[in-house]
Design a protein around this motif. Sequence first.
Motif, mmCIF file in Angstrom:
data_model
loop_
_atom_site.group_PDB
_atom_site.id
_atom_site.type_symbol
_atom_site.label_atom_id
_atom_site.label_comp_id
_atom_site.label_asym_id
_atom_site.label_seq_id
_atom_site.Cartn_x
_atom_site.Cartn_y
_atom_site.Cartn_z
ATOM 1 N N ASP A 92 0.803 -1.218 0.000
ATOM 2 C CA ASP A 92 0.000 0.000 0.000
ATOM 3 C C ASP A 92 0.837 1.269 0.000
ATOM 4 O O ASP A 92 0.329 2.342 -0.316
ATOM 5 C CB ASP A 92 -0.961 0.010 1.188
ATOM 6 C CG ASP A 92 -2.079 -0.996 1.005
ATOM 7 O OD1 ASP A 92 -2.726 -1.336 1.987
ATOM 8 O OD2 ASP A 92 -2.302 -1.440 -0.133
ATOM 9 N N ARG A 98 -1.676 2.223 -4.955
ATOM 10 C CA ARG A 98 -2.754 3.054 -4.398
ATOM 11 C C ARG A 98 -3.677 3.514 -5.517
ATOM 12 O O ARG A 98 -4.897 3.489 -5.386
ATOM 13 C CB ARG A 98 -2.172 4.247 -3.636
ATOM 14 C CG ARG A 98 -1.482 3.863 -2.347
ATOM 15 C CD ARG A 98 -1.229 5.050 -1.435
ATOM 16 N NE ARG A 98 -0.753 6.254 -2.080
ATOM 17 C CZ ARG A 98 0.534 6.568 -2.281
ATOM 18 N NH1 ARG A 98 1.482 5.729 -1.906
ATOM 19 N NH2 ARG A 98 0.868 7.697 -2.861
ATOM 20 N N ASN A 101 -5.821 0.691 -6.818
ATOM 21 C CA ASN A 101 -6.942 0.486 -5.886
ATOM 22 C C ASN A 101 -7.992 1.572 -6.050
ATOM 23 O O ASN A 101 -9.193 1.301 -6.011
ATOM 24 C CB ASN A 101 -6.445 0.437 -4.438
ATOM 25 C CG ASN A 101 -5.709 -0.836 -4.142
ATOM 26 O OD1 ASN A 101 -5.987 -1.868 -4.732
ATOM 27 N ND2 ASN A 101 -4.755 -0.772 -3.238
ATOM 28 N N MET A 114 -7.452 5.575 2.581
ATOM 29 C CA MET A 114 -6.276 6.196 1.976
ATOM 30 C C MET A 114 -6.448 7.702 1.852
ATOM 31 O O MET A 114 -5.507 8.465 2.042
ATOM 32 C CB MET A 114 -5.992 5.603 0.590
ATOM 33 C CG MET A 114 -5.392 4.222 0.611
ATOM 34 S SD MET A 114 -4.835 3.677 -1.034
ATOM 35 C CE MET A 114 -6.349 3.639 -1.974
ATOM 36 N N ASP A 118 -3.611 10.547 2.300
ATOM 37 C CA ASP A 118 -2.972 10.787 1.004
ATOM 38 C C ASP A 118 -3.678 11.954 0.322
ATOM 39 O O ASP A 118 -4.812 11.821 -0.144
ATOM 40 C CB ASP A 118 -3.053 9.515 0.159
ATOM 41 C CG ASP A 118 -2.269 9.614 -1.132
ATOM 42 O OD1 ASP A 118 -2.284 10.685 -1.772
ATOM 43 O OD2 ASP A 118 -1.654 8.602 -1.513
#
Length: 170
Positions: A92, A98, A101, A114, A118
């Motif tokens: 991850d 990322r 996903n 996330m 992020d």
Amino acid sequence: IEMQTADKENFIKRLLLYWARMYVKTIEKGKDYTTLKKCIVIAFVDFEFKEFSEYGIHTKWQIMDSKFGKRVLTDVLELNIIEVPKVKKKDDKEAILRWVNFLKNPYGMEVESMAKTDKEIAEARRKLDEINADKELVAILEAQDWARWDRNEWIREEKEKGRKAGLEER
């Protein structure tokens, strides 16, 4: 964003065409060149390019000086190619995973988590929300999808007709 499952002979040229069409659309009638905006193409491909075998999962392409190869002419052109088969393990922390996903399920729990840490994922979610809120843009994007599906179906049908005609001639 382009997702390609079949290794097409002229795929790179197609990516450049996508970029060029997108770039031209950033200038409005009556405006000057200063209004042109940076355009980024992101291509997820389900195959590996033989000529990129020594590269990693993600390659970023720009126009560079051919003699020295260090100076980028302009930052307005950027092609990102992500070769999905090169993804060997799920980590991850790796940015590419990322984004994979995110593209798989932008409203899933994993992406929700996330987005809290992020900034880029959070911004992408915000932009996606904006696009989805713009009913006219959603209708255009859906029409483009239907046009692609119809074209693919037409090609499949024509190939099938050709195959049947060839068998009948035997």
